[in-house]
Design a protein around this motif. Sequence first.
Motif, PDB file in Angstrom:
ATOM      1  N   VAL A 122       0.785  -1.244  -0.054  1.00 24.93           N
ATOM      2  CA  VAL A 122       0.176  -0.109  -0.053  1.00 24.93           C
ATOM      3  C   VAL A 122       0.854   1.324  -0.020  1.00 24.93           C
ATOM      4  CG1 VAL A 122      -1.859   1.197   1.197  1.00 24.93           C
ATOM      5  CG2 VAL A 122      -1.816  -1.187   1.099  1.00 24.93           C
ATOM      6  N   TYR A 123       1.870   1.362   0.743  1.00 22.38           N
ATOM      7  CA  TYR A 123       2.602   2.509   0.988  1.00 22.38           C
ATOM      8  C   TYR A 123       3.999   2.450   0.363  1.00 22.38           C
ATOM      9  CZ  TYR A 123      -0.615   2.958   4.835  1.00 22.38           C
ATOM     10  OH  TYR A 123      -1.830   2.949   5.670  1.00 22.38           O
ATOM     11  N   PRO A 138       6.110  -4.563 -10.715  1.00 20.02           N
ATOM     12  CA  PRO A 138       6.795  -3.454 -10.360  1.00 20.02           C
ATOM     13  C   PRO A 138       6.701  -3.145  -8.812  1.00 20.02           C
ATOM     14  CG  PRO A 138       5.362  -3.338 -12.070  1.00 20.02           C
ATOM     15  CD  PRO A 138       5.096  -4.832 -11.604  1.00 20.02           C
ATOM     16  N   GLN A 139       7.889  -2.664  -8.397  1.00 21.02           N
ATOM     17  CA  GLN A 139       7.909  -1.924  -7.051  1.00 21.02           C
ATOM     18  C   GLN A 139       7.679  -0.454  -7.292  1.00 21.02           C
ATOM     19  OE1 GLN A 139       8.594  -4.381  -4.287  1.00 21.02           O
ATOM     20  NE2 GLN A 139       8.067  -5.564  -6.468  1.00 21.02           N
ATOM     21  N   ARG A 140       6.660  -0.067  -6.334  1.00 18.20           N
ATOM     22  CA  ARG A 140       6.470   1.411  -6.415  1.00 18.20           C
ATOM     23  C   ARG A 140       7.588   2.328  -5.481  1.00 18.20           C
ATOM     24  NH1 ARG A 140       1.769   0.551  -3.620  1.00 18.20           N
ATOM     25  NH2 ARG A 140       1.066   2.666  -4.000  1.00 18.20           N
ATOM     26  N   PHE A 141       7.629   3.365  -5.871  1.00 19.30           N
ATOM     27  CA  PHE A 141       8.337   4.383  -5.204  1.00 19.30           C
ATOM     28  C   PHE A 141       7.740   5.908  -5.433  1.00 19.30           C
ATOM     29  CE2 PHE A 141      11.459   0.998  -5.625  1.00 19.30           C
ATOM     30  CZ  PHE A 141      12.208   1.251  -4.730  1.00 19.30           C
ATOM     31  N   TYR A 161       3.891   7.372   6.603  1.00 18.72           N
ATOM     32  CA  TYR A 161       2.963   6.786   5.548  1.00 18.72           C
ATOM     33  C   TYR A 161       2.084   7.934   5.029  1.00 18.72           C
ATOM     34  CZ  TYR A 161       4.625   1.850   6.332  1.00 18.72           C
ATOM     35  OH  TYR A 161       5.415   0.818   6.519  1.00 18.72           O
ATOM     36  N   VAL A 162       1.490   8.553   5.956  1.00 15.13           N
ATOM     37  CA  VAL A 162       0.367   9.454   5.506  1.00 15.13           C
ATOM     38  C   VAL A 162       0.616  10.847   5.010  1.00 15.13           C
ATOM     39  CG1 VAL A 162      -1.192   8.454   7.183  1.00 15.13           C
ATOM     40  CG2 VAL A 162      -0.030  10.364   7.739  1.00 15.13           C
ATOM     41  N   GLY A 220      14.969   4.778   6.168  1.00 12.81           N
ATOM     42  CA  GLY A 220      15.018   5.983   5.650  1.00 12.81           C
ATOM     43  C   GLY A 220      13.951   5.996   4.167  1.00 12.81           C
ATOM     44  N   TYR A 221      13.646   5.054   3.915  1.00  8.90           N
ATOM     45  CA  TYR A 221      12.772   4.909   2.625  1.00  8.90           C
ATOM     46  C   TYR A 221      11.177   5.512   2.902  1.00  8.90           C
ATOM     47  CZ  TYR A 221      15.831   2.269  -0.288  1.00  8.90           C
ATOM     48  OH  TYR A 221      16.820   1.746  -0.915  1.00  8.90           O
ATOM     49  N   TYR A 222      10.995   5.454   4.308  1.00  8.36           N
ATOM     50  CA  TYR A 222       9.686   6.260   4.842  1.00  8.36           C
ATOM     51  C   TYR A 222       9.814   7.378   5.825  1.00  8.36           C
ATOM     52  CZ  TYR A 222       8.501   1.735   2.796  1.00  8.36           C
ATOM     53  OH  TYR A 222       8.293   0.696   2.020  1.00  8.36           O
ATOM     54  N   GLN A 223      10.777   7.261   6.891  1.00 12.32           N
ATOM     55  CA  GLN A 223      10.981   8.252   7.883  1.00 12.32           C
ATOM     56  C   GLN A 223      12.154   8.910   7.464  1.00 12.32           C
ATOM     57  OE1 GLN A 223      10.507   7.163  12.109  1.00 12.32           O
ATOM     58  NE2 GLN A 223      12.108   8.489  12.651  1.00 12.32           N
ATOM     59  N   HIS A 224      12.198  10.197   7.248  1.00 17.62           N
ATOM     60  CA  HIS A 224      13.306  10.899   6.740  1.00 17.62           C
ATOM     61  C   HIS A 224      13.715  11.813   8.098  1.00 17.62           C
ATOM     62  CE1 HIS A 224      12.320  11.054   2.221  1.00 17.62           C
ATOM     63  NE2 HIS A 224      12.932   9.838   2.809  1.00 17.62           N
ATOM     64  N   ASN A 225      14.703  11.368   8.835  1.00 25.51           N
ATOM     65  CA  ASN A 225      15.313  11.954  10.405  1.00 25.51           C
ATOM     66  C   ASN A 225      15.842  13.104   9.711  1.00 25.51           C
ATOM     67  OD1 ASN A 225      14.202  10.128  11.975  1.00 25.51           O
ATOM     68  ND2 ASN A 225      15.904   9.066  12.089  1.00 25.51           N
TER      69      ASN A 225
END
Length: 747
Positions: free
Chosen positions: A86-87, A271-274, A514-515, A545-550
């Motif tokens: 989903v995300y 396909p992997q989504r980015f 995610y949101v 780091g693909y989701y949470q960008h510190n």
Amino acid sequence: MAVEESAAPRNNEVKKSTASKAGKTAKKPAARKTTTTAKRAAASRAAAPARSIAGDAPAPSIAINEPYEFGRVNVMDITPNAEQGVYPARVELGEPFEVTAQVFIEGRTKVGATAVVRNPRGKETLRVPMTCVNAGLDRWVATLMCGEHSDAKPWEKEYAAVKRQLGEWTVVIEGWEDAYVSWLHDARIKVQVGDDVENALAAGAALLERWAASADAKLAARDRKTLTQAAAVIADVSLAPEQRLAAADNADIAELHATNPLRDGVSPSRPQRFKVERPKSSFAAWYQFFPRSEGAYWDAETGKIVQGTLKTSLTGLERAAAQGFDIVYLPPIFPIGVTNRKGRNNALVAGPDDPGSPFGIGSELGGHDTVDPLLGDMDDFKALTARAHELGLEIALDFALQCSPDHPWVKQHPEWFKHKADGTIAFAENPPKKYQDIYPIDFNADMPGIEKEVERILNLWIEAGVTIFRIDNPHTKPVRFWQDVIASVTKKHPEVLFLAEAFTRPGMMRALSYVGFTQSHCYFPWRNTKEELEEYLLTTNGDAGYYQHNTFWPTTPDILTAYVRDNGIAGHAVRAVLAAMGSPSWGIYNGYELIENRQRPGFEEQIDNEKYEVKIRDWSRADDFGIGALLGSLNRIRREHAEAFGYHNVRLLETSDPNILAFARHTPAALTSTGKPETLVVVVNLDGHNAHQAMVHFEMPEFEVDPQWGAHMRDELTGRDFAWSWDNFVSLAPWADVAHIFHVVHN
């Protein structure tokens, strides 16, 4: 739909062929096969090539019609992978990132893997051969990039080209049988021991001829000629077997195999989504100041402080721009409530001249949609954002979704707040802490109504020039609330970014990313030892780091750690280097340049905190400490070597001293605009009081450095040049150099 290679029949051709055969041979109705069995049988019959006289038949490309079906080669466990599909993973335009996959086939046959990148319109933009990094686990890896890095701002005309590249990109992993390597492995052995040599060499000649004719290999005419000439030599029985084998076992053929291989049985993954986001979504430098302190001064006649305004805040913009920052972040600029207003250092009772906390939002003058009249009006704010844009700065505005007891919402929408049993509205508290100047929002009674109002307010500030919102404590509000609000706002204004000021559990942090929260505050300020920093660097710059960008902030108005308190100027320099180099996104709270490091007793925050009072600063003293100049140097290095920065390319370097931390950022030559590798090596002395020496191990081939010549290292902080090899001596003293930031120079 699965991507099919030219070697495979198209689905309609498979059906036509199967139907034709069935029509000719059917005499009477036959038992009906299951759908899956029929598809498999049809694909196998149609895809099966005629057996070659010399050698085995090449592996066919088997059509994949369902998500659960395997191809001829098996591709599994691709990372990163969206949770529940989903995300999608998130990357900034032009940011290097790494994908991995398990790719394997039955038996001892060799395989290869290719990563293919496509833009939102389905156009292939990049095709990269993958490298096997763990043969025992069949793990393959490649570094990729979606689009090209850009510094275009949303208000600049160049941004139109950037905007067209944003959206959902895909990466497909293609596994394939490596017939050349499989043949070469066996042929070498057979020629060496004299076993079945003629058959082995004949198979090799046929294989090279087939390779030369392969459309999938995309060979130039000279490359095809190289292969056919090699095939002719291999087939020449008048030559010695070793000489014949050498025609296919040399550097020229190896180079063709690396760049244009013969790929049998090509089997694409799903396909992997980015999600590809705009510039500054992850690679950014923030600078925070309070407008009411900019230009503040003592009035000699009254003996009181005259606070700054939005007009006097232009000096803060100039300072941020001079130091090379990208984003200026302002705390709430809305009217401040009077009821239960906090005094200096969070005192429960305010004095007559205490301005209150800007987080106690709302008064009879207005709420979140109003500029505090003590700062100016909306025209003044628009003039501020216009000047920021002239300086190349984005404006980020703090949005704290909470209210003072005087906020207009309290009377207009009392149902939006939590009530006690006696019917009174409850102020915020986290026992034993109490926040009497704040009413928290209750989302259970009318969340759609609150969403609509918040969307209206955010759009109002966007129209005034805001492109980023720093959201205060988003983890104390429903995740679904932010999901709805961010989706609505970004549908109309896709350029707008959101930073989460959330210090909380990992699950909540991931959900917020995610949101739509593009960046996040994090626990960097409390990671101080070498072991803590090494672990946190890999956490920040890894799969998370693909989701949470510190975003690394050494200090904030809420955070002043013991390390910064106790290590003086050197400690400030160390933390600045770690923040600027350790994460693609970093930030500085103003006053850092003046070594403001006195804690309020018993708390990890500054005494005389700017959240509760107006600060008068003597900026002419900044040159005495050198930190302002260091901040400028760090941002210059980041700009000049932007291609070295991403959330997925940090490698730790081994050092012999527990106080010396070393790490590198590396982007391969194939993905840079210059065609040369982009590598930064950071070495830091974590001790703010004592000198330390260490040996630093530098694995040269990993950074595309030829060990024969060694590495030419230029310290970007001092301009000095060094020669490095495998193990290198460094010495750093807090009264001289606290760190090296080396650029690996490739001539």
